[in-house]
Design an enzyme around this catalytic site. Structure first.
Site, PDB file in Angstrom:
ATOM      1  N   ASP A 109     -17.530   9.159  -7.346  1.00  0.00           N
ATOM      2  CA  ASP A 109     -16.954   8.700  -8.613  1.00  0.00           C
ATOM      3  C   ASP A 109     -17.754   9.217  -9.799  1.00  0.00           C
ATOM      4  O   ASP A 109     -17.214   9.364 -10.896  1.00  0.00           O
ATOM      5  CB  ASP A 109     -16.922   7.166  -8.662  1.00  0.00           C
ATOM      6  N   ILE A 163      -9.656   3.667  -1.932  1.00  0.00           N
ATOM      7  CA  ILE A 163     -10.082   4.347  -0.712  1.00  0.00           C
ATOM      8  C   ILE A 163     -11.564   4.059  -0.504  1.00  0.00           C
ATOM      9  O   ILE A 163     -12.251   3.630  -1.430  1.00  0.00           O
ATOM     10  CB  ILE A 163      -9.861   5.880  -0.749  1.00  0.00           C
ATOM     11  N   VAL A 193     -15.851   1.101  -2.408  1.00  0.00           N
ATOM     12  CA  VAL A 193     -14.416   1.229  -2.656  1.00  0.00           C
ATOM     13  C   VAL A 193     -14.159   1.952  -3.977  1.00  0.00           C
ATOM     14  O   VAL A 193     -14.613   1.520  -5.031  1.00  0.00           O
ATOM     15  CB  VAL A 193     -13.735  -0.153  -2.674  1.00  0.00           C
ATOM     16  N   SER A 194     -13.417   3.045  -3.911  1.00  0.00           N
ATOM     17  CA  SER A 194     -13.140   3.885  -5.078  1.00  0.00           C
ATOM     18  C   SER A 194     -11.661   3.832  -5.447  1.00  0.00           C
ATOM     19  O   SER A 194     -10.799   3.762  -4.572  1.00  0.00           O
ATOM     20  CB  SER A 194     -13.534   5.334  -4.772  1.00  0.00           C
ATOM     21  N   PRO A 195     -11.351   3.910  -6.745  1.00  0.00           N
ATOM     22  CA  PRO A 195      -9.953   4.015  -7.174  1.00  0.00           C
ATOM     23  C   PRO A 195      -9.452   5.458  -7.167  1.00  0.00           C
ATOM     24  O   PRO A 195      -8.268   5.695  -7.414  1.00  0.00           O
ATOM     25  CB  PRO A 195     -10.000   3.476  -8.601  1.00  0.00           C
TER      26      PRO A 195
END
Length: 704
Positions: free
Chosen positions: A393, A177, A275-277
């Protein structure tokens, strides 16, 4: 005779068609262990002084491919399970390669990229800002990484065979995301309308096969931060993309331990800046409410703003996302017989590289804000206030907020005590308020790079753009489009452009000019100011045109050599001791007699400090299965996902320590009799290091 001539001409025509349809390269792949000291050294990534290593979950590896065309033009690309890459480290790798191969490998044709795991030992970047949370330079980390990076390229070189390369792509959802969506929305609406998502969802794969179509390796690029494991993690880990690589290699290296086997599978970083997991999104840690979108803060009493993944905890989230990435890559590989989505890569191999002095760069570029051609220039490196706020994060310290565009007299006083920005610096970076004037800080050595490494590798109709930072989603899209257009203008039709992030040297982030105005974390960490992205667009367009025309460019000014000025506050191991009536390797906690599927085995040993010997390409322990009365077979090592090793200092004065080994018995485990063996070294108080070994009682894993 006439028939023979016709047949001969037909054969020539057919061979010509075959030449158009396929191309032969020399291709090779290699892998090497780069696991640094797993204990007592801070991890690189979150810049959290408390995130000190205490053991290993998975080892970390470097994976390389080498490609050479029929004219002898050669490139090497490495994806390393590391936070990023430092030029001092690359320079050392090139030095070792040239000691063996002469000038076959050099700065221009070798690219080394980090996967961006935040769970590996730091102290190798040789710039103070990036090493300060590690307490300085760590020679042991630097050495094991330098040797491992060299070895993986050497092994790829030794494994060169005639082969072919295929490119394929697939869409992977539910893995990433955008962690700064309000910044992304600053980009023009008509530009955003060209894309379905606010992050890139495409996984791009290069598949390497020999002439018999035997699979040699697969390198996959996907944009996602390797931050499924958060800043509370204390065990060395390759995180989500590293786990995906282990799964992929396990599939094609059956009955081999992790890190072993001929097939090499890598998941490489791309334009992952925003962009993050952690796809469940940011929530307040106490209340569970959503965080403020602009500042990523929570109201008083509601906790920190933290994003999480799809699992019950960070380990399960890592596993879920790694599996999704591996499944996507496997899906492409399993289609190799039909080649329905893959196309063969054809064409020659080329490379181009240039060092660029960013603060002194002057040029012109289209300004999307004013819609005019503006003069552009770089700024002296500096970090903004929102840098200290951290991200969803990994939140930062104190009361800093993302999106900060005004300064604070107190923090300016602290800043000026370290290094004072000039009025020109302040003006140059607007609207970023400068928290750290890193370009003006010189004690004890350079805080952040001023000279960057810009590089392109061309393999047939594929161009890999090696960028020295973390490009955000839209910044990466624009760069890809720019390179593709420049290649097309120079005669390169249908060029595929891959962005390889965090390559060769690290300079934090690059956002679009529009995103820069928002001053969230990524913008505050865009160190060369608002024109950073425009400069890269200008440089890479020029390099692409030169590459396609086979022209040379000036090498540019080399980064400074700083090996001889490195400082460290990390101490070495003084000595190891053990309690009376025990010895090193003594088993303090034996396993139970019997276990079932999904149970966890725990064994505790009296140990030496793991920093005494890193057991590179070996293992601190093995889980062994009994085959018969005389033979045991290794089933798992410290590189296996199913195992963990946690080290504890039990008495600092006397040098006592314990090593706990955990084995989670997965459903794939064969029933039978097992035991756990630990190998280590202790440091004698009067000098010298000595090996020891410990062996647990045997125990039974029963059938499910």
């Amino acid at each position: 005779m006439a028939i023979s001539k016709i047949a001969f001409l037909a054969l020539i025509a057919l061979s010509g068609l075959c030449g158009l349809a396929s191309a032969t390269y020399k291709v090779g792949v290699g892998r090497a262990d780069i696991t640094g000291p797993p204990v007592e050294i801070n991890f690189m990534g979150y810049a959290n002084i408390k995130q000190v290593g205490r053991g290993i979950h998975t080892r970390v590896f470097a994976r390389a491919f080498v490609v050479e065309d029929e004219k002898g033009n050669r490139v090497a690309f490495v994806s390393a399970d590391a936070g990023m890459m430092g030029y001092g480290l690359k320079r050392e790798v090139i030095k070792r390669l040239q000691a063996r191969y002469g000038n076959l490998y050099h700065t221009d044709n070798v690219a080394i990229s980090g996967t961006h795991t935040h769970g590996a030992p730091g102290g190798f970047l040789m710039h103070l800002l990036y090493d300060i949370s590690i307490l300085g330079f760590v020679p042991q980390t630097f050495e094991v990484m330098a040797q491992g990076l060299y070895l993986c390229i050497k092994r790829a070189t030794d494994n060169l065979v005639d082969g072919r390369i295929f490119l394929s792509k697939t869409t992977v959802l539910n893995v990433n995301i955008n962690r700064s969506p309000t910044s992304y929305l600053r980009n023009p609406e008509e530009e955003r309308a060209q894309y379905e998502h606010d992050t890139d969802k495409t996984l791009t794969q290069l598949r390497f096969v020999d002439l018999e179509n035997n699979l040699l390796g697969a390198f996959n690029w996907y944009a996602v931060h390797a931050t499924s494991m958060n800043n509370t993690n204390r065990l060395v880990t390759s995180d989500n993309v590293g786990y995906a690589a282990l799964l992929l290699e396990k599939e094609y290296n059956p009955n081999k331990m992790p890190g072993k086997g001929k097939f090499v599978g890598a998941f490489c970083s791309s334009n992952l800046g925003d962009v993050s997991p952690n796809i469940m999104g940011p929530k307040c840690s106490i209340s569970g409410n959503e965080c403020d979108l602009l500042t990523s803060r929570c109201p008083a009493g509601e906790g920190e703003c933290f994003a999480s993944g799809p699992g019950r905890d960070m380990v399960e989230s890592t596993q879920i996302l790694g599996q999704r990435l591996a499944d996507a890559a496997l899906g492409l590989l399993n289609e190799q017989s039909q080649e329905s989505t893959a196309r063969e890569v054809t064409g020659d191999v080329r490379f181009i590289h240039q060092f660029v002095d960013m603060p002194n760069y002057n040029g012109s570029a289209y300004n999307p804000l004013s819609r005019k051609i503006d003069k552009i220039r770089g700024c002296q490196p500096a970090m903004g206030y929102s840098f200290a706020a951290g991200t969803t994060d990994g939140p930062g310290a104190f009361s800093f907020e993302q999106g900060t565009t005004t300064d604070n007299p107190m923090w300016n006083f602290v800043r000026d005590f370290i290094a004072t920005p000039t009025q020109e610096d302040i003006k140059c970076h607007e609207p970023k308020p400068i928290l750290l004037a890193t370009g003006r800080a010189t004690f004890p050595y350079e805080w952040q790079p001023k000279i960057v490494s810009d590089q392109l590798l061309k393999i047939g109709d594929v161009i890999i753009a090696a960028v020295p930072c973390e490009f955000t989603t839209m910044a990466g899209r624009r760069l890809r489009n720019q390179i593709r257009a420049a290649a097309s203008a120079a005669g390169g039709l249908d060029t595929e452009v891959i962005i390889a992030g965090l390559t060769n040297i690290y300079t934090s982030y690059t956002v679009t000019p529009e995103e820069y105005q928002a001053q969230r974390y990524e913008a505050a960490s865009t160190i060369f100011g608002p024109h950073t992205h425009s400069i890269y667009m200008d440089v890479f367009e020029r390099l692409t045109k030169a590459l396609m025309r086979n022209e040379t460019v000036e090498p540019g000014p080399s980064p400074p050599y700083m090996n001889d000025v490195m400082l460290s506050l990390n101490t070495g191991v003084l000595f190891d001791g053990h309690p009376i009536n025990t010895d090193f390797g003594y088993v303090k906690t034996q396993p139970e007699k019997e276990y079932g599927i999904n149970d966890t085995v725990k064994v505790t040993y009296i140990s030496g400090n793991p920093r005494n010997n890193l057991f590179t390409e070996k293992t601190y322990f093995t889980v062994e299965r009994k085959i018969n009365e005389d033979r045991w077979k290794v089933a798992y090592t410290d590189a296996s996902w199913e195992t963990k090793m946690i080290w504890h200092r039990t008495n600092t004065i006397l040098g006592f320590s314990d090593l706990e080994i955990y084995w989670n018995i997965s459903p794939q485990t064969l029933p039978g009799v097992y035991r756990i063996r630990h190998s280590g070294e202790y440091k004698y108080i009067l000098g010298g290091k000595y090996p020891y070994e410990g062996l647990s009682h045997s125990f039974t894993v029963k059938e499910d």
